[in-house]
Scaffold this active site. Structure first.
Site, short mmCIF file in Angstrom:
data_model
loop_
_atom_site.label_atom_id
_atom_site.label_comp_id
_atom_site.label_asym_id
_atom_site.label_seq_id
_atom_site.Cartn_x
_atom_site.Cartn_y
_atom_site.Cartn_z
N GLU A 158 -14.02 -2.71 -1.58
CA GLU A 158 -14.22 -2.88 -0.13
C GLU A 158 -15.60 -2.41 0.30
OE1 GLU A 158 -11.01 -1.54 2.36
OE2 GLU A 158 -12.15 -1.86 4.20
N LYS B 94 -0.46 -0.59 -4.24
CA LYS B 94 -1.90 -0.35 -4.24
C LYS B 94 -2.15 1.05 -3.74
CE LYS B 94 -4.88 -2.35 -1.07
NZ LYS B 94 -5.43 -1.15 -0.38
N ASP C 259 0.82 -1.22 0.00
CA ASP C 259 0.00 0.00 0.00
C ASP C 259 0.85 1.26 0.00
OD1 ASP C 259 -2.73 -0.51 -0.12
OD2 ASP C 259 -2.92 -0.86 2.04
O1 KIV Z 1 -4.74 -2.06 4.28
C1 KIV Z 1 -5.40 -3.10 4.09
O2 KIV Z 1 -5.31 -4.08 4.83
C2 KIV Z 1 -6.30 -3.12 2.94
C3 KIV Z 1 -7.23 -4.28 2.82
C4 KIV Z 1 -8.35 -4.13 3.77
C5 KIV Z 1 -7.71 -4.46 1.43
O3 KIV Z 1 -6.29 -2.23 2.15
#
Ligand code: KIV
Length: 271
Positions: A189, A120, A90
């Site tokens: 989500e 992501k 992320d």
């Molecule tokens: O940060 C995370 O764990 C997520 C998931 C909930 C998809 O983005």
């Protein structure tokens, strides 16, 4: 960890093929070497180093406080534990919303400093220039629509998103934009299952659902939730596969008892 050359790595292309063949994609979060190794050896397809580390590792109320440096620390630990899974990291809040150059610099730091395979980020049209710029540099991007926790203070609640027609229409539009921009997959989500089904059927790239029903091309859960480490979090969509909080509490209580009663260590447990 030594690399086993016989293990075939899952790639973004593998995920596309899985969607075409109807094989569902399994994804779970991890934030450290030891759990990444277990999940990888269990056969998980994708490991997400989620910014949920802010909640489950650091104890913050939201995902907003975690920094790019902290994400890089978690991701590089996960990378050392996984040989087969695709590793997605992320981009944390504040590392890409400013402009597309900032987004690219953050994505490149993740790729260079962690060894992850993709990033992501959250959002649709509002981040599309950044998505295009990151992808044009060669970094694969996974989108994230619906409940996007980095915008929690805009939403004001973690409730189901896109129940109203206007928000559902925007989500469908954003999903198409992300696909056209070159994203290899999109997390959906906490949106209605019917909407997730329509989006999944309209796209050629896979959707990965969390609280978005069974028609998505794959599913993701936060490891602390599905393993029952987190006891307070009980949304309807969550299936708990273990109750580790209770099991660990029991084990540690037994250890305390053994230490206090002098039964640990015994003669065999000493030199
Ligand atoms: O940060 C995370 O764990 C997520 C998931 C909930 C998809 O983005």
């Amino acid at each position: 960890m030594s690399v086993n050359k016989d293990i075939k790595r899952i790639t973004t292309n593998t995920l596309l093929k899985m969607k075409s063949s109807g094989e569902k994609i399994s994804m779970i979060t991890a934030y450290d070497f030891s759990f990444a190794r277990i999940f990888d050896q269990a056969g998980i397809d994708v490991i997400l180093v989620g910014d949920s580390a802010s909640n489950v590792m650091a104890g913050h109320e939201t995902t907003l406080p975690i920094t790019l440096d902290q994400m890089i620390y978690h991701a590089s630990s996960v990378v050392r534990g996984a040989q087969r899974s695709l590793l997605v990291v992320d981009l944390p809040f504040g590392s890409y919303q400013g402009n597309s150059k900032e987004a690219l610099v953050s994505a490149i730091r993740i790729m260079k400093e962690t060894g992850g395979h993709a990033i992501k980020l959250e959002g649709g049209e509002e981040v599309i220039e950044s998505v295009k710029r990151i992808i044009s540099s060669g970094v694969p991007v996974m989108g994230h629509l619906g409940l996007t926790p980095q915008s929690i203070y805009k939403f004001g609640t973690y409730t189901v998103r896109a129940k109203e027609e206007a928000e559902a229409a925007k989500l469908k539009h954003d999903a198409l934009l992300l696909q056209e921009a070159g994203c290899f997959a999109i997390v959906l989500e906490k949106i209605p299952a019917q909407l997730a089904k329509e989006v999944s059927q309209s796209l050629s790239i896979p959707t990965i659902g969390i609280g978005a029903g069974g028609a998505c091309d794959g599913q993701v859960l936060v490891m602390h939730d599905m393993l029952g480490i987190n006891t307070e979090f009980k949304p309807r969509f969550l299936r708990k596969y273990l109750n580790l909080f209770e099991q660990i509490t029991g084990a540690v209580q037994q250890y305390i008892k053994d230490v206090k009663s002098n039964s640990f260590p015994n003669e065999l447990e000493q030199y």
